[in-house]
Design a protein around this motif. Sequence first.
Motif, short mmCIF file in Angstrom:
data_model
loop_
_atom_site.label_atom_id
_atom_site.label_comp_id
_atom_site.label_asym_id
_atom_site.label_seq_id
_atom_site.Cartn_x
_atom_site.Cartn_y
_atom_site.Cartn_z
N LEU A 1 30.94 61.01 -46.95
CA LEU A 1 30.17 60.18 -47.87
C LEU A 1 31.02 59.31 -48.79
O LEU A 1 30.48 58.43 -49.47
CB LEU A 1 29.24 61.05 -48.71
N GLU A 2 32.32 59.52 -48.83
CA GLU A 2 33.15 58.81 -49.80
C GLU A 2 33.00 57.28 -49.73
O GLU A 2 32.80 56.64 -50.77
CB GLU A 2 34.62 59.22 -49.67
N PRO A 3 33.07 56.65 -48.55
CA PRO A 3 32.92 55.18 -48.55
C PRO A 3 31.52 54.74 -49.00
O PRO A 3 31.36 53.69 -49.62
CB PRO A 3 33.20 54.77 -47.11
N TYR A 4 30.53 55.54 -48.72
CA TYR A 4 29.16 55.22 -49.12
C TYR A 4 29.00 55.36 -50.64
O TYR A 4 28.28 54.57 -51.26
CB TYR A 4 28.16 56.12 -48.39
N LEU A 5 29.65 56.35 -51.22
CA LEU A 5 29.59 56.53 -52.67
C LEU A 5 30.28 55.37 -53.39
O LEU A 5 29.79 54.91 -54.43
CB LEU A 5 30.20 57.88 -53.07
N ARG A 6 31.38 54.89 -52.84
CA ARG A 6 32.06 53.72 -53.43
C ARG A 6 31.13 52.50 -53.37
O ARG A 6 31.00 51.76 -54.34
CB ARG A 6 33.37 53.42 -52.72
N ALA A 7 30.48 52.32 -52.22
CA ALA A 7 29.54 51.20 -52.08
C ALA A 7 28.37 51.37 -53.03
O ALA A 7 27.92 50.39 -53.67
CB ALA A 7 29.05 51.10 -50.64
N PHE A 8 27.85 52.58 -53.15
CA PHE A 8 26.73 52.84 -54.06
C PHE A 8 27.10 52.43 -55.49
O PHE A 8 26.30 51.79 -56.18
CB PHE A 8 26.31 54.31 -54.03
N ASP A 9 28.29 52.79 -55.93
CA ASP A 9 28.71 52.46 -57.30
C ASP A 9 28.70 50.95 -57.53
O ASP A 9 28.29 50.49 -58.60
CB ASP A 9 30.08 53.05 -57.60
N LYS A 10 29.12 50.18 -56.54
CA LYS A 10 29.11 48.72 -56.67
C LYS A 10 27.68 48.18 -56.69
O LYS A 10 27.35 47.30 -57.49
CB LYS A 10 29.89 48.07 -55.53
N ILE A 11 26.84 48.70 -55.80
CA ILE A 11 25.44 48.28 -55.76
C ILE A 11 24.76 48.60 -57.08
O ILE A 11 24.07 47.76 -57.67
CB ILE A 11 24.71 48.96 -54.58
N ASP A 12 24.96 49.81 -57.55
CA ASP A 12 24.28 50.27 -58.76
C ASP A 12 24.70 49.49 -60.00
O ASP A 12 23.91 49.35 -60.94
CB ASP A 12 24.54 51.77 -58.94
N ALA A 13 25.91 48.97 -60.01
CA ALA A 13 26.43 48.23 -61.17
C ALA A 13 25.96 46.77 -61.20
O ALA A 13 26.10 46.11 -62.22
CB ALA A 13 27.96 48.27 -61.17
#
Length: 150
Positions: A36-48
């Motif tokens: 999940l690590e790459p997805y979590l990094r992407a999530f943080d960008k989306i969420d911001a």
Amino acid sequence: MTDYTIRRAQRDDVGAIVQMLADDQLGATRDDPSDLEPYLRAFDKIDADPDQLLVVVVSGGEPVGTLQLTIIPGLARHGALRGQIEAVRVRADHRGSGLGADLMHWAIDESKRRGCALVQLTSDVSRTDAHRFYERLGFTPSHTGFKLKF
């Protein structure tokens, strides 16, 4: 349906979202819920980003549907905003329940609320069932898409 809620996705939802992305013929070759690590990094960008909205449909305390809505500013159409809908997924055990249509109507309404002049989406040419679904919702096939992979 009324036994679900649509809400902004949270970091804890990422595993369930990725599982939904991987649970079809195309996603099975592109997405891997075991890392999940790459997805979590992407999530943080989306969420911001205030112009990105990743949502989940929650039923019985679990995410059972998802989509991403992006608000795109542009100069065309007198500087109109567009709502871009991506990654629409409904968990297999909830397909055919009307949840997908409700989720799409939610995204259309949210796009209008944010001042968009239109809503658009793309769908892989192999997803013929999805194409029929989108057409039933009033979408028309209007463009040919192109990709350049790296």
